[in-house]
Design an enzyme around this catalytic site. Structure first.
Site, PDB file in Angstrom:
ATOM      1  N   TYR A 199      39.462  47.711  21.892  1.00  0.00           N
ATOM      2  CA  TYR A 199      38.458  46.503  22.222  1.00  0.00           C
ATOM      3  C   TYR A 199      39.357  45.124  21.730  1.00  0.00           C
ATOM      4  O   TYR A 199      39.142  44.141  22.473  1.00  0.00           O
ATOM      5  CB  TYR A 199      37.253  46.539  21.043  1.00  0.00           C
ATOM      6  CG  TYR A 199      36.257  45.682  21.714  1.00  0.00           C
ATOM      7  CD1 TYR A 199      35.222  46.059  22.651  1.00  0.00           C
ATOM      8  CD2 TYR A 199      36.185  44.376  21.150  1.00  0.00           C
ATOM      9  CE1 TYR A 199      34.330  44.943  23.105  1.00  0.00           C
ATOM     10  CE2 TYR A 199      35.297  43.292  21.409  1.00  0.00           C
ATOM     11  CZ  TYR A 199      34.429  43.854  22.435  1.00  0.00           C
ATOM     12  OH  TYR A 199      33.503  42.797  23.056  1.00  0.00           O
ATOM     13  N   HIS A 256      29.401  31.999  53.747  1.00  0.00           N
ATOM     14  CA  HIS A 256      30.142  32.917  54.669  1.00  0.00           C
ATOM     15  C   HIS A 256      30.029  34.314  54.433  1.00  0.00           C
ATOM     16  O   HIS A 256      30.048  34.961  55.164  1.00  0.00           O
ATOM     17  CB  HIS A 256      31.762  32.575  54.744  1.00  0.00           C
ATOM     18  CG  HIS A 256      32.463  32.294  53.425  1.00  0.00           C
ATOM     19  ND1 HIS A 256      32.082  31.635  52.430  1.00  0.00           N
ATOM     20  CD2 HIS A 256      33.196  33.291  52.997  1.00  0.00           C
ATOM     21  CE1 HIS A 256      32.947  31.967  51.488  1.00  0.00           C
ATOM     22  NE2 HIS A 256      33.883  32.855  51.518  1.00  0.00           N
ATOM     23  N   ASP A 271      45.773  26.211  40.353  1.00  0.00           N
ATOM     24  CA  ASP A 271      45.264  27.313  41.125  1.00  0.00           C
ATOM     25  C   ASP A 271      46.428  27.986  41.677  1.00  0.00           C
ATOM     26  O   ASP A 271      46.781  27.819  42.743  1.00  0.00           O
ATOM     27  CB  ASP A 271      44.100  26.887  42.064  1.00  0.00           C
ATOM     28  CG  ASP A 271      43.340  28.140  42.620  1.00  0.00           C
ATOM     29  OD1 ASP A 271      43.844  29.307  42.365  1.00  0.00           O
ATOM     30  OD2 ASP A 271      42.546  27.999  43.360  1.00  0.00           O
ATOM     31  N   ALA A 275      47.119  31.451  42.290  1.00  0.00           N
ATOM     32  CA  ALA A 275      46.812  32.639  42.880  1.00  0.00           C
ATOM     33  C   ALA A 275      48.135  33.164  43.573  1.00  0.00           C
ATOM     34  O   ALA A 275      48.472  34.369  43.596  1.00  0.00           O
ATOM     35  CB  ALA A 275      45.702  32.695  44.144  1.00  0.00           C
ATOM     36  N   LYS A 312      45.963  38.517  43.834  1.00  0.00           N
ATOM     37  CA  LYS A 312      46.982  38.039  45.050  1.00  0.00           C
ATOM     38  C   LYS A 312      48.413  38.432  44.576  1.00  0.00           C
ATOM     39  O   LYS A 312      48.858  39.609  44.497  1.00  0.00           O
ATOM     40  CB  LYS A 312      46.780  36.402  45.327  1.00  0.00           C
ATOM     41  CG  LYS A 312      45.465  36.178  46.019  1.00  0.00           C
ATOM     42  CD  LYS A 312      44.457  36.850  45.904  1.00  0.00           C
ATOM     43  CE  LYS A 312      43.228  36.015  46.505  1.00  0.00           C
ATOM     44  NZ  LYS A 312      42.688  34.921  45.816  1.00  0.00           N
ATOM     45  N   PHE A 364      40.149  25.564  46.904  1.00  0.00           N
ATOM     46  CA  PHE A 364      39.705  26.940  47.462  1.00  0.00           C
ATOM     47  C   PHE A 364      37.975  27.206  47.366  1.00  0.00           C
ATOM     48  O   PHE A 364      37.710  26.174  46.581  1.00  0.00           O
ATOM     49  CB  PHE A 364      40.370  28.077  46.633  1.00  0.00           C
ATOM     50  CG  PHE A 364      40.054  29.356  47.162  1.00  0.00           C
ATOM     51  CD1 PHE A 364      40.225  29.885  48.302  1.00  0.00           C
ATOM     52  CD2 PHE A 364      38.995  30.345  46.292  1.00  0.00           C
ATOM     53  CE1 PHE A 364      40.064  31.060  48.749  1.00  0.00           C
ATOM     54  CE2 PHE A 364      38.872  31.484  46.835  1.00  0.00           C
ATOM     55  CZ  PHE A 364      39.256  31.982  47.949  1.00  0.00           C
ATOM     56  N   ASP A 365      37.566  27.867  48.273  1.00  0.00           N
ATOM     57  CA  ASP A 365      35.898  27.674  48.439  1.00  0.00           C
ATOM     58  C   ASP A 365      35.178  28.087  46.812  1.00  0.00           C
ATOM     59  O   ASP A 365      34.398  27.485  46.497  1.00  0.00           O
ATOM     60  CB  ASP A 365      35.419  28.567  49.411  1.00  0.00           C
ATOM     61  CG  ASP A 365      35.672  30.425  49.201  1.00  0.00           C
ATOM     62  OD1 ASP A 365      36.831  30.505  48.520  1.00  0.00           O
ATOM     63  OD2 ASP A 365      35.272  31.070  49.879  1.00  0.00           O
TER      64      ASP A 365
HETATM   65  C1  LIG Z   1      41.388  34.063  45.751  1.00  0.00           C
HETATM   66  C2  LIG Z   1      41.719  32.697  45.219  1.00  0.00           C
HETATM   67  C3  LIG Z   1      40.580  32.256  44.160  1.00  0.00           C
HETATM   68  C4  LIG Z   1      39.621  33.137  43.395  1.00  0.00           C
HETATM   69  O1  LIG Z   1      40.053  34.312  42.847  1.00  0.00           O
HETATM   70  P1  LIG Z   1      39.151  35.738  43.030  1.00  0.00           P
HETATM   71  O2  LIG Z   1      40.089  36.730  42.317  1.00  0.00           O
HETATM   72  O3  LIG Z   1      38.926  36.149  44.502  1.00  0.00           O
HETATM   73  O4  LIG Z   1      37.938  35.440  42.115  1.00  0.00           O
HETATM   74  C5  LIG Z   1      40.745  31.114  43.618  1.00  0.00           C
HETATM   75  N1  LIG Z   1      41.669  30.056  44.121  1.00  0.00           N
HETATM   76  C6  LIG Z   1      42.396  30.757  45.274  1.00  0.00           C
HETATM   77  C7  LIG Z   1      43.667  29.850  45.965  1.00  0.00           C
HETATM   78  C8  LIG Z   1      42.445  31.994  45.634  1.00  0.00           C
HETATM   79  O5  LIG Z   1      43.177  32.427  46.828  1.00  0.00           O
END
Ligand SMILES: *Cc1c(COP(=O)(O)O)cnc(C)c1O
Length: 458
Positions: free
Chosen positions: A72, A449, A214, A216, A257, A124-125
């Site tokens: 844990y 979406h 961000d 990813a 990603k 990103f969304d």
């Molecule tokens: C996928 C993604 C996110 C969100 O991540 P999740 O793992 O899907 O929650 C944030 N920013 C970018 C650029 C992404 O491609």
């Protein structure tokens, strides 16, 4: 003869996939309300919905799963992950979260408040969602050339430094941080140059603001810097990553990603105050500091994935496959965001279905047609994804209207790419006969979406 390029891996385990008939697909589409998110995966032949969490892990990652530490608190697997992240990014503080949006939720709970303005490059969304749900505003400062889908430029994910400076000059007291998405997913998987990251840092320093990446697809971004930006061709991916992150104060990461895992994420930062602030939210939202929503075994697999995917050969294999798909579309004349990005081909639906009015969502219409044609699932990254303006509640038609064909990492072969390209060509060849699109029957107030219900117009 020159030895041709081939993948930097071989296949050890396979998963069968199945074709379907047109009749079946028409029925399934209707049941799914013409929203491909609502399809069952067994109804899909080649799944290009997303590259998120859909890749194949390596034998070493699976081996790491077996040695994961499920303690844990203070799990060895956490420290393996933390040390790897620190080595790649230089960030000393690491907080695991169950995925990228959870990292956003935790970090933004600490940093964003109502009325704030968060400038960035095509947020990103989920990032935009986490800003807007806090009654703050995401201001897009992406370079204008990103909108010219046919222009060949190496770094169309860049931030327009003048736009960014203007936002800060006018609203400095309302800006908690600048967020830079590498690569720029929403603008077509387009990379951000090292020079641009450096320039963003300068603006941030001028106004005494922090910069968050961000991240990813940070490794794919590093690959593009290496092959496209002057001065980087002899640097390793790791060296490039270290420099990129040297211009940031913190990062959020969707490990689904470039982490090469099916689920996971984290926050990392060089600043103790950010870490301390985020700590207050990770415990109630995600879990204790050394697991934050992840299994020990998954942190162990992620540590291996991050190492593998910061090797040039792995990234080259991936990007070359995307380029192969793009080269087939070139042959068939299908227009897409040029040059092709890191994780996907973004087909420019407004240039394919020119007879479908924007109010009838051309990219969503093309997504439906592509599935009908061969059971290929793409994803609308366009007017439906753009949601409504939070103030006026009008549809946002100002951006681009793409069908994204995201390619999972290490999952499909070039033969699958040929099938995707042929299916697109077939829709493209009859584009002039497609004059009507779809209408929204039901939608959620935010991130519509995923669950939107649609009806074809004819
Ligand atoms: C996928 C993604 C996110 C969100 O991540 P999740 O793992 O899907 O929650 C944030 N920013 C970018 C650029 C992404 O491609």
């Amino acid at each position: 003869m020159e030895i041709p390029f081939a993948e930097a891996w071989k296949i050890k385990m396979v998963e069968p996939i199945h074709k379907s008939t047109l009749e079946q697909r028409l029925k399934w589409l209707e049941e799914a309300n013409y929203n491909v998110f609502q399809l069952k995966s067994d109804q899909v032949y080649i799944d290009c919905l997303t590259d998120s969490g859909t890749g194949a892990m390596s034998d070493r990652q699976w081996a790491a799963i077996m040695t994961g530490d499920e303690s844990y608190a203070g799990a060895r697997s956490f420290f393996e992950l933390k040390d790897t992240v620190t080595e790649i990014t230089g960030f000393e503080y690491v907080i695991p979260t169950h995925q990228g949006r959870a990292a956003e939720n935790v970090l933004f709970s600490h940093l964003v408040k109502a009325g704030d303005i968060v400038p960035g490059n095509s947020h990103f969304d989920t990032t935009k969602g986490h800003i807007e749900s806090r009654k703050a505003f995401a201001v897009d400062c992406t370079v204008d050339i990103a909108k010219d889908t046919q222009l060949e430029a190496p770094f169309k994910g860049n931030v327009d430094i003048d736009k960014l400076d203007k936002v800060l000059a006018e609203n400095a007291d309302k800006v908690p941080f600048i967020i830079i998405t590498i690569t720029n997913n929403t603008a077509g998987g387009q990379p951000v140059s090292m020079q641009n990251l450096r320039d963003v840092r300068k603006v941030a320093d001028k106004y005494n603001k922090r910069v968050i990446f961000d991240s990813a697809r940070f490794a794919e971004n590093a690959y593009f810097i290496k092959v496209r930006e002057e001065g980087y061709k002899d640097k390793t991916i790791r060296e490039i990553c270290r420099e990129m992150f040297s211009y940031a104060d913190a990062m959020t990461m969707s490990a689904k990603k470039d982490g090469l895992v099916n689920m996971g994420g984290f926050i990392a930062t060089r600043w103790e105050d950010i870490y301390e602030g985020a700590k207050n939210f990770v415990i109630p939202f995600e879990g204790y500091l050394t697991y934050g929503g992840m299994n020990g075994r998954d942190m162990a697999a992620l540590a291996v994935g991050l190492r593998e995917n910061t090797e040039f050969d792995m990234l080259e294999t991936r990007i070359k496959q995307i380029e192969f798909l793009a080269s087939l579309l070139d042959e068939y004349g299908v227009p897409y965001q040029r040059p092709v990005g890191g994780h996907a081909v973004f087909v420019d639906a407004s240039k394919v279905l020119t007879k479908v009015p924007k109010e009838e969502f051309p990219a969503q219409t093309l997504t439906v047609e592509l599935y009908k044609g061969a059971g290929i699932r793409g994803c609308e990254i366009g007017y439906i994804l753009a949601d409504r303006d939070p103030v006026t509640r009008e549809n946002r038609f100002g951006g681009l209207d793409f069908v994204r064909l995201a390619i999972p990492r290490r999952t499909y072969t070039d033969n699958h790419m040929k099938v995707i390209a042929a299916a697109l060509k077939n829709v493209y060849d009859r584009r002039d006969s497609i004059t009507r699109g779809v209408e929204i029957v039901w939608e959620a107030p935010l991130m519509r979406h995923f669950t939107v219900k649609l009806k074809p117009l004819s």
